[in-house]
Design a protein around this motif. Structure first.
Motif, PDB file in Angstrom:
ATOM      1  N   GLY A 156      15.439  42.776  25.481  1.00  0.00           N
ATOM      2  CA  GLY A 156      15.040  41.582  24.419  1.00  0.00           C
ATOM      3  C   GLY A 156      16.365  41.371  23.856  1.00  0.00           C
ATOM      4  O   GLY A 156      17.418  41.536  24.071  1.00  0.00           O
ATOM      5  N   GLN A 157      16.042  40.987  22.517  1.00  0.00           N
ATOM      6  CA  GLN A 157      17.100  40.467  21.566  1.00  0.00           C
ATOM      7  C   GLN A 157      17.720  41.576  21.363  1.00  0.00           C
ATOM      8  O   GLN A 157      19.090  41.102  20.944  1.00  0.00           O
ATOM      9  N   GLN A 158      17.671  42.789  21.371  1.00  0.00           N
ATOM     10  CA  GLN A 158      18.549  43.794  21.035  1.00  0.00           C
ATOM     11  C   GLN A 158      19.237  44.398  22.090  1.00  0.00           C
ATOM     12  O   GLN A 158      20.334  45.018  22.207  1.00  0.00           O
ATOM     13  N   GLY A 159      18.951  43.738  23.508  1.00  0.00           N
ATOM     14  CA  GLY A 159      19.431  44.167  24.639  1.00  0.00           C
ATOM     15  C   GLY A 159      20.059  43.123  25.577  1.00  0.00           C
ATOM     16  O   GLY A 159      20.769  42.302  24.866  1.00  0.00           O
ATOM     17  N   MET A 160      19.424  42.834  26.669  1.00  0.00           N
ATOM     18  CA  MET A 160      19.879  41.812  27.765  1.00  0.00           C
ATOM     19  C   MET A 160      19.898  40.515  26.950  1.00  0.00           C
ATOM     20  O   MET A 160      20.797  39.687  27.280  1.00  0.00           O
ATOM     21  N   VAL A 161      18.833  39.925  26.446  1.00  0.00           N
ATOM     22  CA  VAL A 161      18.692  38.475  25.955  1.00  0.00           C
ATOM     23  C   VAL A 161      19.550  38.356  24.876  1.00  0.00           C
ATOM     24  O   VAL A 161      20.512  37.420  24.523  1.00  0.00           O
ATOM     25  N   GLY A 162      19.900  39.387  23.928  1.00  0.00           N
ATOM     26  CA  GLY A 162      20.828  39.062  22.883  1.00  0.00           C
ATOM     27  C   GLY A 162      22.300  38.913  23.506  1.00  0.00           C
ATOM     28  O   GLY A 162      22.986  38.276  22.988  1.00  0.00           O
ATOM     29  N   GLY A 163      22.450  39.707  24.690  1.00  0.00           N
ATOM     30  CA  GLY A 163      23.702  39.878  25.096  1.00  0.00           C
ATOM     31  C   GLY A 163      23.882  38.444  25.974  1.00  0.00           C
ATOM     32  O   GLY A 163      25.389  38.002  25.819  1.00  0.00           O
ATOM     33  N   GLN A 164      23.053  37.755  26.466  1.00  0.00           N
ATOM     34  CA  GLN A 164      23.348  36.385  26.928  1.00  0.00           C
ATOM     35  C   GLN A 164      23.673  35.394  25.935  1.00  0.00           C
ATOM     36  O   GLN A 164      24.600  34.583  26.472  1.00  0.00           O
ATOM     37  N   ILE A 165      23.054  35.558  24.891  1.00  0.00           N
ATOM     38  CA  ILE A 165      23.460  34.539  23.877  1.00  0.00           C
ATOM     39  C   ILE A 165      24.852  34.815  23.371  1.00  0.00           C
ATOM     40  O   ILE A 165      25.598  33.920  23.212  1.00  0.00           O
ATOM     41  N   VAL A 173      29.546  50.184  31.882  1.00  0.00           N
ATOM     42  CA  VAL A 173      30.949  49.715  31.747  1.00  0.00           C
ATOM     43  C   VAL A 173      31.785  49.373  33.099  1.00  0.00           C
ATOM     44  O   VAL A 173      32.417  48.473  33.351  1.00  0.00           O
ATOM     45  N   LEU A 174      31.483  50.646  33.915  1.00  0.00           N
ATOM     46  CA  LEU A 174      32.196  50.465  35.171  1.00  0.00           C
ATOM     47  C   LEU A 174      31.802  49.387  35.762  1.00  0.00           C
ATOM     48  O   LEU A 174      32.869  48.792  36.752  1.00  0.00           O
ATOM     49  N   PHE A 175      30.476  49.311  36.087  1.00  0.00           N
ATOM     50  CA  PHE A 175      30.116  47.971  36.906  1.00  0.00           C
ATOM     51  C   PHE A 175      30.678  46.662  36.352  1.00  0.00           C
ATOM     52  O   PHE A 175      30.810  45.746  37.225  1.00  0.00           O
ATOM     53  N   LYS A 196      27.904  45.360  26.719  1.00  0.00           N
ATOM     54  CA  LYS A 196      26.987  46.533  26.132  1.00  0.00           C
ATOM     55  C   LYS A 196      25.542  46.086  26.448  1.00  0.00           C
ATOM     56  O   LYS A 196      24.374  46.729  27.006  1.00  0.00           O
ATOM     57  N   ALA A 197      25.419  44.791  25.718  1.00  0.00           N
ATOM     58  CA  ALA A 197      23.874  44.378  25.763  1.00  0.00           C
ATOM     59  C   ALA A 197      23.488  43.589  26.850  1.00  0.00           C
ATOM     60  O   ALA A 197      22.413  43.638  27.449  1.00  0.00           O
ATOM     61  N   LYS A 198      24.410  42.683  27.514  1.00  0.00           N
ATOM     62  CA  LYS A 198      24.032  41.698  28.684  1.00  0.00           C
ATOM     63  C   LYS A 198      23.711  42.617  29.754  1.00  0.00           C
ATOM     64  O   LYS A 198      22.847  42.254  30.561  1.00  0.00           O
ATOM     65  N   THR A 199      24.684  43.396  30.107  1.00  0.00           N
ATOM     66  CA  THR A 199      24.398  44.183  31.617  1.00  0.00           C
ATOM     67  C   THR A 199      24.343  45.768  31.367  1.00  0.00           C
ATOM     68  O   THR A 199      23.448  46.415  32.050  1.00  0.00           O
ATOM     69  N   ALA A 253      22.816  47.332  28.959  1.00  0.00           N
ATOM     70  CA  ALA A 253      21.375  47.914  28.337  1.00  0.00           C
ATOM     71  C   ALA A 253      20.331  48.166  29.596  1.00  0.00           C
ATOM     72  O   ALA A 253      19.661  48.943  29.394  1.00  0.00           O
ATOM     73  N   LEU A 254      20.314  47.140  30.383  1.00  0.00           N
ATOM     74  CA  LEU A 254      19.269  47.281  31.481  1.00  0.00           C
ATOM     75  C   LEU A 254      19.690  48.414  32.379  1.00  0.00           C
ATOM     76  O   LEU A 254      18.858  49.111  33.117  1.00  0.00           O
ATOM     77  N   ILE A 255      20.761  48.897  32.672  1.00  0.00           N
ATOM     78  CA  ILE A 255      21.243  50.000  33.338  1.00  0.00           C
ATOM     79  C   ILE A 255      20.805  51.426  32.754  1.00  0.00           C
ATOM     80  O   ILE A 255      20.376  51.920  33.192  1.00  0.00           O
ATOM     81  N   LYS A 256      21.057  51.057  31.374  1.00  0.00           N
ATOM     82  CA  LYS A 256      20.393  52.325  30.436  1.00  0.00           C
ATOM     83  C   LYS A 256      18.905  52.501  30.647  1.00  0.00           C
ATOM     84  O   LYS A 256      18.368  53.552  30.939  1.00  0.00           O
ATOM     85  N   ALA A 257      18.262  51.302  30.546  1.00  0.00           N
ATOM     86  CA  ALA A 257      16.831  51.302  30.684  1.00  0.00           C
ATOM     87  C   ALA A 257      16.576  51.885  31.855  1.00  0.00           C
ATOM     88  O   ALA A 257      15.407  52.669  32.251  1.00  0.00           O
ATOM     89  N   ALA A 258      17.137  51.451  33.238  1.00  0.00           N
ATOM     90  CA  ALA A 258      16.893  51.943  34.454  1.00  0.00           C
ATOM     91  C   ALA A 258      16.818  53.547  34.486  1.00  0.00           C
ATOM     92  O   ALA A 258      15.895  54.341  35.113  1.00  0.00           O
ATOM     93  N   VAL A 259      17.890  54.181  34.042  1.00  0.00           N
ATOM     94  CA  VAL A 259      18.161  55.754  34.091  1.00  0.00           C
ATOM     95  C   VAL A 259      17.115  56.218  33.232  1.00  0.00           C
ATOM     96  O   VAL A 259      16.677  57.030  33.518  1.00  0.00           O
ATOM     97  N   LEU A 260      16.885  55.751  31.777  1.00  0.00           N
ATOM     98  CA  LEU A 260      15.859  56.256  31.145  1.00  0.00           C
ATOM     99  C   LEU A 260      14.381  56.071  31.557  1.00  0.00           C
ATOM    100  O   LEU A 260      13.602  56.907  31.707  1.00  0.00           O
ATOM    101  N   ASN A 261      14.121  55.022  32.338  1.00  0.00           N
ATOM    102  CA  ASN A 261      12.695  54.980  32.996  1.00  0.00           C
ATOM    103  C   ASN A 261      12.422  56.026  33.847  1.00  0.00           C
ATOM    104  O   ASN A 261      11.602  56.559  34.242  1.00  0.00           O
TER     105      ASN A 261
END
Lengths: 293, 293
Positions: free
Chosen positions: A148-157, A214-216, A177-180, A182-190
């Motif tokens: 959301g706004q603290q993650g991917m969507v925030g990063g897109q703005i 970051v590597l990606f 960190k936010a745009k790409t 955040a979702l990588i982190k969510a994936a590992v944490l899920n």
């Protein structure tokens, strides 16, 4: 290297099958909408986010089936973000994974709504995981926070605001960190939350996720600069065209490559507490690193 | 009539305060995004969805605070749908609640992303309800189901497809049931799931919600035909302009009014099992009905 390539391929196929199944599960209200959702969601790709959920759950002897679904939900979120990102009002892209972008095939209104529906369906899928309710809530909270706004969507703005501007390295890193990332982190944490885990394990895997995020990004930046449109399935050189700040632009080609190596090394170090069990997640790091050449 | 008017006003103010609180709760990544989210979300309105969650929880002696949050999440979803609906690629509207539409103030890309962020935040808010995890999961599943491809978003596609076409009454009802009815149902059910309830009570309240959903639509259609732009805070006559099928157009003015009365009566009948406790929810029905004059 052959082995990790096969592991990734097999897991990506499992994800593909599961996504198809999930898309055929519910009675549809509007066939055209389902078609537009499927068009982008089921268009292949490396499925790296769900694959990360799967590999993490495997590392922790967690619930593999749940991780497959939890990862698939993230893929829906990734997919919706691509559809919206490609719109004329955003990046105005024509080509995605070698196919015409969603709005060119279905129309702009339909593409906007297909994105909305995929995002919503992601949470429906998560609410139906076969896990105890408390674990499901953890996964839903995690997914919402990072997308959301603290993650991917925030990063897109931030990314849009950064076009045609020279960002500092710190500013660019905040965007990524936010745009790409955040979702990588969510994936590992899920994947973690589909398993039994200690706080130490959760933290190590979060740090791993941060580093491969970051590597990606660095590898993607390098590929956009040096790759070929045909091989990539998307138009390369778009960063330059949109005048975006990238790692090679800010650091130079050699320093960008060195930074990639550094994050790869750090990602692997984070996994040392798992011993040999983390072999596959380490091999994945080398695999990503190798893509740049 | 004065009394229900006051109840609705007081509850709408509670919702407003809670929405503001929720929007200031999280650290923001991109100030411009938060601003765009707030612009539409905090622009007043009757807040009928959260008010329904509150009144339902009250009827069942449920958890009022949880219903306030669960209803607020639905208001976020309603809000995002207005932002996306108003986009040039969709209804291309200029005015909403007496103010310029979101994309006219913030830009199209920002409006798309503000919508995405509101939708995502709705689920984050639901994951943080102070209820036991099983009840939260029920609310999340309910919310996703009624706002996604089987509900609101599906209805929006059907609505777009129905423009410039003469729909049958059944076709038009299918559109409304999904586009506007679904979220009304979700609102009432979220109130139910913040409470202890019997299956019979759940079913009665679902039937109530279905009937007032239709009632709302008929009254809205009538107002779009006979209302005044200034008083409504939005441009009236849009249905005609977009050549949409409406109740008065398909049934004629008198039959449309009779249908409204019928659904109002049925909604109240459904509440009889609750006796006097359902007085406010019944008064609400009369209040909606009266708006058309």
């Amino acid at each position: 290297m052959r082995e990790i390539k096969n592991i990734l391929k097999t897991k990506a196929e499992e994800v593909e099958t599961n996504l198809e199944k999930l898309m055929n599960l519910k009675e549809e209200t509007a066939p055209r909408l389902t078609e537009a959702m499927k068009y982008t969601l089921l268009s292949g790709g490396k499925r790296i986010r769900p694959v990360l959920s799967l590999m993490t759950a495997e590392l922790l002897d967690g619930n593999y089936e749940a991780a497959l679904k939890a990862g698939s939900a993230l893929e829906m979120i990734h997919s919706y973000s691509l559809i919206h990102d490609d719109l004329p009002a955003m990046d105005d892209d024509q080509l995605r994974r070698g196919k015409k972008t969603n709005h060119l095939v279905f129309g702009e209104a339909e593409a906007i709504l297909a994105g909305d529906a995929l995002l919503t369906y992601a949470f429906e899928v998560l609410s139906e995981l076969e896990l105890d309710p408390a674990a499901k809530i953890k996964i839903i909270a995690n997914t919402a926070k990072y997308s959301g706004q603290q993650g991917m969507v925030g990063g897109q703005i931030l990314d849009l605001e950064g076009e045609n501007k020279k960002l500092s390295l710190a500013e660019m890193q905040k965007v990524h960190k936010a745009k790409t990332g955040a979702l990588i982190k969510a994936a590992v944490l899920n994947g973690v939350y589909c398993s039994d885990y200690s706080e130490k394990e959760e933290q190590a895997l979060l740090a791993y996720a941060e580093n491969i995020g970051v590597l990606f990004q660095i590898v993607d930046d390098l590929l956009d600069l040096t790759g070929e449109t045909e091989k990539m399935g998307k138009v390369v050189g778009r960063d330059e065209e949109l005048n975006k700040s990238t790692y090679p632009k800010l650091l130079g080609l050699n320093a960008a490559r060195a930074a990639a190596q550094e994050h790869a090394d750090q990602a692997k170090t984070e996994l040392n507490i798992f011993g040999d069990k983390a072999e596959d997640l380490k091999a994945l790091v080398d695999y990503i690193l190798k893509r740049q050449h």
